[in-house]
Design a protein around this motif. Structure first.
Motif, PDB file in Angstrom:
ATOM      1  N   TYR A  52      -3.354 -14.784  -7.044  1.00 47.37           N
ATOM      2  CA  TYR A  52      -3.598 -13.605  -7.877  1.00 47.37           C
ATOM      3  C   TYR A  52      -5.101 -13.355  -8.016  1.00 47.37           C
ATOM      4  CZ  TYR A  52       1.281 -13.226  -9.438  1.00 47.37           C
ATOM      5  OH  TYR A  52       2.637 -13.045  -9.501  1.00 47.37           O
ATOM      6  N   VAL A  53      -5.849 -14.413  -8.273  1.00 48.98           N
ATOM      7  CA  VAL A  53      -7.295 -14.268  -8.473  1.00 48.98           C
ATOM      8  C   VAL A  53      -7.956 -13.762  -7.194  1.00 48.98           C
ATOM      9  CG1 VAL A  53      -9.419 -15.492  -9.010  1.00 48.98           C
ATOM     10  CG2 VAL A  53      -7.322 -16.034 -10.262  1.00 48.98           C
ATOM     11  N   LYS A  54      -7.602 -14.357  -6.042  1.00 54.42           N
ATOM     12  CA  LYS A  54      -8.189 -13.924  -4.773  1.00 54.42           C
ATOM     13  C   LYS A  54      -7.857 -12.469  -4.479  1.00 54.42           C
ATOM     14  CE  LYS A  54      -8.053 -18.508  -2.590  1.00 54.42           C
ATOM     15  NZ  LYS A  54      -7.455 -19.323  -1.497  1.00 54.42           N
ATOM     16  N   SER A  55      -6.634 -12.065  -4.735  1.00 52.73           N
ATOM     17  CA  SER A  55      -6.222 -10.690  -4.439  1.00 52.73           C
ATOM     18  C   SER A  55      -6.953  -9.690  -5.323  1.00 52.73           C
ATOM     19  CB  SER A  55      -4.711 -10.553  -4.618  1.00 52.73           C
ATOM     20  OG  SER A  55      -4.014 -11.469  -3.798  1.00 52.73           O
ATOM     21  N   ILE A  56      -7.092 -10.009  -6.599  1.00 53.61           N
ATOM     22  CA  ILE A  56      -7.807  -9.105  -7.508  1.00 53.61           C
ATOM     23  C   ILE A  56      -9.279  -9.005  -7.117  1.00 53.61           C
ATOM     24  CG2 ILE A  56      -8.532  -8.782  -9.898  1.00 53.61           C
ATOM     25  CD1 ILE A  56      -5.917 -10.084 -10.779  1.00 53.61           C
ATOM     26  N   LEU A  57      -9.904 -10.140  -6.819  1.00 51.38           N
ATOM     27  CA  LEU A  57     -11.309 -10.126  -6.418  1.00 51.38           C
ATOM     28  C   LEU A  57     -11.511  -9.370  -5.115  1.00 51.38           C
ATOM     29  CD1 LEU A  57     -12.445 -13.766  -7.320  1.00 51.38           C
ATOM     30  CD2 LEU A  57     -12.887 -11.651  -8.580  1.00 51.38           C
ATOM     31  N   LEU A  58     -10.596  -9.547  -4.163  1.00 53.35           N
ATOM     32  CA  LEU A  58     -10.714  -8.829  -2.896  1.00 53.35           C
ATOM     33  C   LEU A  58     -10.612  -7.330  -3.107  1.00 53.35           C
ATOM     34  CD1 LEU A  58     -10.863  -8.855   0.202  1.00 53.35           C
ATOM     35  CD2 LEU A  58      -8.362  -8.986   0.230  1.00 53.35           C
ATOM     36  N   SER A  59      -9.706  -6.893  -3.979  1.00 54.62           N
ATOM     37  CA  SER A  59      -9.551  -5.463  -4.237  1.00 54.62           C
ATOM     38  C   SER A  59     -10.832  -4.864  -4.803  1.00 54.62           C
ATOM     39  CB  SER A  59      -8.376  -5.232  -5.206  1.00 54.62           C
ATOM     40  OG  SER A  59      -7.175  -5.758  -4.693  1.00 54.62           O
ATOM     41  N   PHE A  60     -11.414  -5.541  -5.776  1.00 54.33           N
ATOM     42  CA  PHE A  60     -12.666  -5.035  -6.341  1.00 54.33           C
ATOM     43  C   PHE A  60     -13.796  -5.106  -5.321  1.00 54.33           C
ATOM     44  CE2 PHE A  60     -10.514  -5.627 -10.403  1.00 54.33           C
ATOM     45  CZ  PHE A  60     -10.995  -4.552 -11.132  1.00 54.33           C
ATOM     46  N   LEU A  61     -13.850  -6.171  -4.531  1.00 57.09           N
ATOM     47  CA  LEU A  61     -14.937  -6.338  -3.564  1.00 57.09           C
ATOM     48  C   LEU A  61     -14.906  -5.245  -2.508  1.00 57.09           C
ATOM     49  CD1 LEU A  61     -17.288  -8.068  -2.546  1.00 57.09           C
ATOM     50  CD2 LEU A  61     -15.625  -9.403  -1.214  1.00 57.09           C
TER      51      LEU A  61
ATOM     52  N   ASN B  88      -3.419   0.375  -6.252  1.00 59.30           N
ATOM     53  CA  ASN B  88      -3.869   1.731  -6.587  1.00 59.30           C
ATOM     54  C   ASN B  88      -5.251   1.744  -7.229  1.00 59.30           C
ATOM     55  OD1 ASN B  88      -1.539   3.808  -6.126  1.00 59.30           O
ATOM     56  ND2 ASN B  88      -0.549   2.000  -6.985  1.00 59.30           N
ATOM     57  N   LEU B  89      -5.867   0.581  -7.317  1.00 60.20           N
ATOM     58  CA  LEU B  89      -7.205   0.507  -7.907  1.00 60.20           C
ATOM     59  C   LEU B  89      -8.208   1.355  -7.135  1.00 60.20           C
ATOM     60  CD1 LEU B  89      -8.982  -0.980 -10.056  1.00 60.20           C
ATOM     61  CD2 LEU B  89      -9.393  -2.716  -8.302  1.00 60.20           C
ATOM     62  N   GLY B  90      -8.011   1.458  -5.812  1.00 58.23           N
ATOM     63  CA  GLY B  90      -8.954   2.210  -4.990  1.00 58.23           C
ATOM     64  C   GLY B  90      -9.062   3.665  -5.371  1.00 58.23           C
ATOM     65  N   HIS B  91      -7.962   4.294  -5.753  1.00 57.05           N
ATOM     66  CA  HIS B  91      -8.017   5.704  -6.143  1.00 57.05           C
ATOM     67  C   HIS B  91      -8.945   5.898  -7.341  1.00 57.05           C
ATOM     68  CE1 HIS B  91      -4.192   5.470  -3.901  1.00 57.05           C
ATOM     69  NE2 HIS B  91      -4.399   6.735  -3.607  1.00 57.05           N
ATOM     70  N   MET B  92      -8.861   5.000  -8.302  1.00 57.77           N
ATOM     71  CA  MET B  92      -9.674   5.148  -9.512  1.00 57.77           C
ATOM     72  C   MET B  92     -11.147   4.825  -9.247  1.00 57.77           C
ATOM     73  SD  MET B  92      -6.937   3.693 -12.296  1.00 57.77           S
ATOM     74  CE  MET B  92      -6.059   2.639 -11.156  1.00 57.77           C
ATOM     75  N   LEU B  93     -11.410   3.747  -8.508  1.00 60.61           N
ATOM     76  CA  LEU B  93     -12.801   3.374  -8.244  1.00 60.61           C
ATOM     77  C   LEU B  93     -13.488   4.384  -7.327  1.00 60.61           C
ATOM     78  CD1 LEU B  93     -12.557  -0.511  -7.835  1.00 60.61           C
ATOM     79  CD2 LEU B  93     -13.322   0.801  -9.815  1.00 60.61           C
ATOM     80  N   LEU B  94     -12.817   4.806  -6.268  1.00 65.75           N
ATOM     81  CA  LEU B  94     -13.428   5.772  -5.358  1.00 65.75           C
ATOM     82  C   LEU B  94     -13.505   7.159  -5.988  1.00 65.75           C
ATOM     83  CD1 LEU B  94     -11.926   4.707  -1.914  1.00 65.75           C
ATOM     84  CD2 LEU B  94     -14.136   4.145  -2.908  1.00 65.75           C
ATOM     85  N   GLY B  95     -12.546   7.505  -6.839  1.00 63.29           N
ATOM     86  CA  GLY B  95     -12.664   8.766  -7.562  1.00 63.29           C
ATOM     87  C   GLY B  95     -13.873   8.782  -8.476  1.00 63.29           C
TER      88      GLY B  95
ATOM     89  N   VAL C  45      -3.627   6.599 -11.208  1.00 58.97           N
ATOM     90  CA  VAL C  45      -2.903   6.206 -12.419  1.00 58.97           C
ATOM     91  C   VAL C  45      -1.419   6.520 -12.280  1.00 58.97           C
ATOM     92  CG1 VAL C  45      -2.661   6.650 -14.889  1.00 58.97           C
ATOM     93  CG2 VAL C  45      -4.936   6.473 -13.875  1.00 58.97           C
ATOM     94  N   LEU C  46      -1.097   7.720 -11.806  1.00 61.10           N
ATOM     95  CA  LEU C  46       0.308   8.117 -11.698  1.00 61.10           C
ATOM     96  C   LEU C  46       1.032   7.341 -10.606  1.00 61.10           C
ATOM     97  CD1 LEU C  46       0.008  11.984 -12.184  1.00 61.10           C
ATOM     98  CD2 LEU C  46       0.682  10.258 -13.846  1.00 61.10           C
ATOM     99  N   SER C  47       0.344   7.037  -9.515  1.00 57.80           N
ATOM    100  CA  SER C  47       0.976   6.218  -8.474  1.00 57.80           C
ATOM    101  C   SER C  47       1.269   4.815  -8.997  1.00 57.80           C
ATOM    102  CB  SER C  47       0.073   6.148  -7.243  1.00 57.80           C
ATOM    103  OG  SER C  47       0.638   5.340  -6.240  1.00 57.80           O
ATOM    104  N   ALA C  48       0.352   4.268  -9.780  1.00 58.39           N
ATOM    105  CA  ALA C  48       0.607   2.958 -10.389  1.00 58.39           C
ATOM    106  C   ALA C  48       1.793   3.032 -11.343  1.00 58.39           C
ATOM    107  CB  ALA C  48      -0.644   2.476 -11.120  1.00 58.39           C
TER     108      ALA C  48
END
Length: 768
Positions: free
Chosen positions: A241-250, A436-443, A492-495
């Motif tokens: 879980y930790v690796k996946s969350i960190l990779l998403s943010f990275l 779906n984190l990418g939509h929010m960060l890139l937006g 947000v809505l996709s999540a």
């Protein structure tokens, strides 16, 4: 009187003086007034008991055993009855220390088309109270009460057994059989949860159809049984879980670093050009030198978009106005449309201007910049309001769905990819939400990029920079801000949809995709038509109508209702024709509603006959005609496809219409830009290539179909697949990552595509 009292006492004490029943004989039905807790009258496990119950007869069996600490002894009760009378079934009540379970035999199940199935053998698993080291050995008591209201009696057979392999083990396969009337229940030690296997009475519940004749189907379904193989595998570790969350943010923070690097390079180049004293060249970011390329200074009262007639090239259409407005502050704060003269002289001659054969940007950028910018900023504030009011009830609804799943344990409510659904807290598929984190960060990143350009442009206007005032595409950022908010809201809505993906929630995942596609088309049109683009109110009411139509399609379209598809196809074709007419005539086409004799249609038919049949004249606006013909062919093809095939996924069908129209318009825009001898700079070229590559990769993962709410839950689970990235993300998660990236690059294409025109006069920029 005393003798009578003594006789009653002797009769009451007589049952206690009788000897107990022999343990080897079948247990006799116990009288209702007898105490069933007497162990001497208990029944035995693994022994079949036959009996008859009626309105006046009720049989009670008692079973007892001792459970040791660390040992789980589950019990299964089988009841069979030869009676088929549903009015007087055999009623079975099982009482334990902390729970009561009851059912009837025959057991009735309802199937498709009001079919009913009567099962004459029913069994259930009883979960015992576990003994612990603190409590020591526990004596388990079970009472089985068999009764019936049948006046002539009903026969039954009872069997109670101990289950030898009740507990599941990790990485050990268990084989057993279950049927609709005999579900199975297994316990997993340590984690305090049970697994219940329920068999449906018909294949329709699992596969959506069956092909057996009705009479044969009735007999066959009564005999159906499933051989099950169950394996419990350990869940992933917390480190995954930790690796996946960190990779998403990275991954997405690397885009922030890339944009900072590009901004730094542009800043260095800009500083060098300022030192060298050069001007008139583009730095790639839409910013130019503040030096004036014209020797004579421009008057302060120059109109926005106007070119001085003395400096214009011959043969070009001039856009300066006789009545010039006094130029106050160039900021947009506290600007009201009533504070300015909206130039009624333009209203009087815009029919002449907009119907010229060759239009230039100066012809369509004649209104005051502050009023036009204020008009486009409404897009931003409206979409913020829409997003808040739309997202809040959606969040509340999916939380309710998730709560129902957690409380009931029903895995048929939500269509997850169960082979790669990793829970976290109360969420059943946290990985589908995290992706779906990418939509929010890139937006958010896109909003920052637009904000930077907006600030630099305002500074240039305050400095009376001639390039910002009279050169290049007029800068209006309201639509860009709205696009950034729409991208974040889509995340947000996709999540929310992936909290519990099903048929009812899918509209949440697509609603803002319609808005994103619509805003992109509006922005592309606004680029060369800044004065005549649609207002925010008209645009959003159009989106609302589209979403309403989509909801109707989701409700009625999935049932192959041909009337709905006929009406929708007619609306689609008529809307395409009406929009094409407005675009072709630059919004100057109007129908005289006062013409009650419908003469407009006769005149239209006459014009069509004269120009298209009799003389076959060349269209006045050939480029626009080519685009609109292609667009209408695409939309008519979609309407015909929907009318013939009637796809069940109406929301995706509508989204396909929007995406195809957007891609067609973007391709036309780029082709016309190159045809007009305009250049595409390095940054927009990179964004175009990146957009094409990332979209291609994203669509590959999108069409993997890991689950589908179009079929039954069982059919959906047949499509489930294992994780492919970090043992945490599946193909659909990769689609989320790539689609967010592709949308971000698509937005950058629209933002930077015309940066090469920042040093070109507006009366030399063609309109198409």
């Amino acid at each position: 009187m005393r003798g009578c009292t003594l006789l009653c006492a002797l009769l009451c004490a007589l049952p206690c003086l009788l000897p107990p029943a022999a343990p080897g004989l079948p247990a006799q039905p116990l009288a209702r007034r007898r105490d069933p807790r007497d162990p001497a009258r208990g029944a035995e496990f693994d022994r079949i008991y036959n009996g008859v119950v009626s309105l006046s007869t009720e049989n009670i069996y008692s079973f007892n055993y001792t459970s040791q600490p660390g040992q789980v002894n589950a019990v299964r009760v089988y009841v069979n009855s030869s009676s088929e009378n549903l009015d007087y079934p055999v009623l079975v009540v099982v009482r334990q220390q902390k729970e009561v379970l009851s059912w009837q035999v025959p057991l009735l199940f309802q199937g498709l088309y009001q079919r009913s199935y009567n099962y004459q053998e029913v069994s259930r698993t009883l979960c015992p109270s576990e003994a612990t080291n603190e409590t020591g050995p526990l004596e388990q008591l079970i009472f089985v009460d068999v009764a019936s209201m049948a006046p002539l009696g009903a026969q039954y057979r009872l069997l109670v057994t101990k289950i030898k392999r009740f507990q599941l083990q990790t990485n050990v396969a268990f084989h057993f059989t279950a049927s609709p009337s005999q579900p199975q229940k297994k316990d997993f030690p340590g984690e305090q949860f049970y697994v219940v296997f329920v068999i449906k009475p018909e294949d329709y519940a699992c596969g959506g159809s069956f092909f057996i004749q009705e009479k044969e189907n009735q007999t066959w379904n009564l005999q159906r049984a499933k051989n099950l193989k169950v394996t419990i595998v350990p869940s992933i570790k917390g480190s995954v879980y930790v690796k996946s969350i960190l990779l998403s943010f990275l991954i997405f923070f690397s885009f922030y670093l890339g944009c900072l690097l590009v901004a730094f390079v542009h800043y260095i180049r800009y500083q060098r050009k300022s030192i060298d004293g050069s001007f008139g060249s583009n730095d790639g970011s839409g910013n130019t030198s503040v030096s004036h390329p014209i020797a004579a200074s421009t008057p302060e009262e120059s109109n926005y978009g106007a070119i001085d007639e003395s400096s214009s090239s011959p043969g070009r259409q001039m856009s300066s106005s006789d009545g010039r407005q006094p130029c106050h502050s160039d900021t947009d704060s506290s600007v009201e449309e009533s504070d300015f003269d909206t130039m009624p002289d333009i209203e009087s001659d815009k029919n002449v201007i907009r119907t010229k054969m060759f239009l230039y940007l100066s012809d369509l950028s004649r209104k005051d910049r502050r009023i036009v910018s204020k008009k486009y900023n409404i897009y931003f504030w409206n979409i913020v309001t829409i997003a808040v009011f739309y997202a809040l009830p959606v969040i509340q609804l999916v939380i309710t769905y998730q709560t129902i799943v957690n409380v009931t344990g029903n895995q048929d409510i939500c269509y997850y990819n169960f082979l790669c659904a990793h829970p976290w807290g109360v969420l059943s598929a946290f990985n589908n939400i995290l992706s779906n984190l990418g939509h929010m960060l890139l937006g958010c990143l896109f909003l920052l990029i637009v904000l930077r350009r907006d600030i630099l442009h305002r500074r240039a206007l305050e400095a009376k920079d001639i390039f910002a005032m009279e050169y290049g595409i007029p800068k209006h950022f309201g639509l860009f801000y709205a696009m950034g908010i729409a991208l974040m809201t889509e995340g947000v809505l996709s999540a929310c949809y992936h909290v519990c993906p099903n048929y009812s929630n899918f509209q949440f995942d697509t609603s803002f995709m319609y808005i994103i596609a619509g805003l992109c088309m509006l922005k592309l049109y606004q680029t060369r038509h800044p004065d005549i683009n649609a207002s925010a109110y008209a645009a959003y009411i159009s989106f609302a109508l589209v979403i309403t139509l989509t909801v109707l399609g989701v409700v009625f379209g999935k049932n192959d209702l041909w009337l709905f598809w006929v009406i929708f196809s007619a609306i689609h074709i008529l809307a395409s024709l009406a929009l094409s007419t407005q675009i072709y005539y630059m919004g100057r086409f109007k129908i005289d509603v006062s013409d009650t004799d419908l003469g407009i249609f006769r005149r239209a038919a006459m014009v069509f006959y004269t120009d298209c049949i009799q003389q076959c004249s060349r269209p006045l606006y050939m480029d626009r005609m080519v685009l609109l013909i292609m667009g209408n062919l695409v939309n008519w093809s979609f309407a015909l496809f929907g009318l013939i095939y009637r796809p069940r996924d109406f929301a995706s069908y509508m989204l396909g219409i929007f995406i195809c129209n957007l891609l067609l318009y973007l391709a036309f825009y780029i082709i016309m830009k190159l045809r007009s001898s305009e250049k595409i700079l390095l940054i927009p070229l990179f964004c175009i290539v990146a957009t094409a590559v990332v979209w291609a990769a994203a669509l590959y993962f999108f069409f993997q179909n890991l689950s589908s709410w179009e079929g039954t839950p069982a059919e959906s689970r047949e499509k489930n697949r294992e994780c492919i990235l970090l043992d945490f993300f599946d193909d659909h998660d990769i689609w989320h990552f790539l689609s967010a990236t592709a949308l971000f690059f698509s937005f950058l294409v629209l933002l930077t595509l015309d940066d090469d025109l920042d040093v070109v006069r507006r009366d030399q920029i063609p309109v198409f």
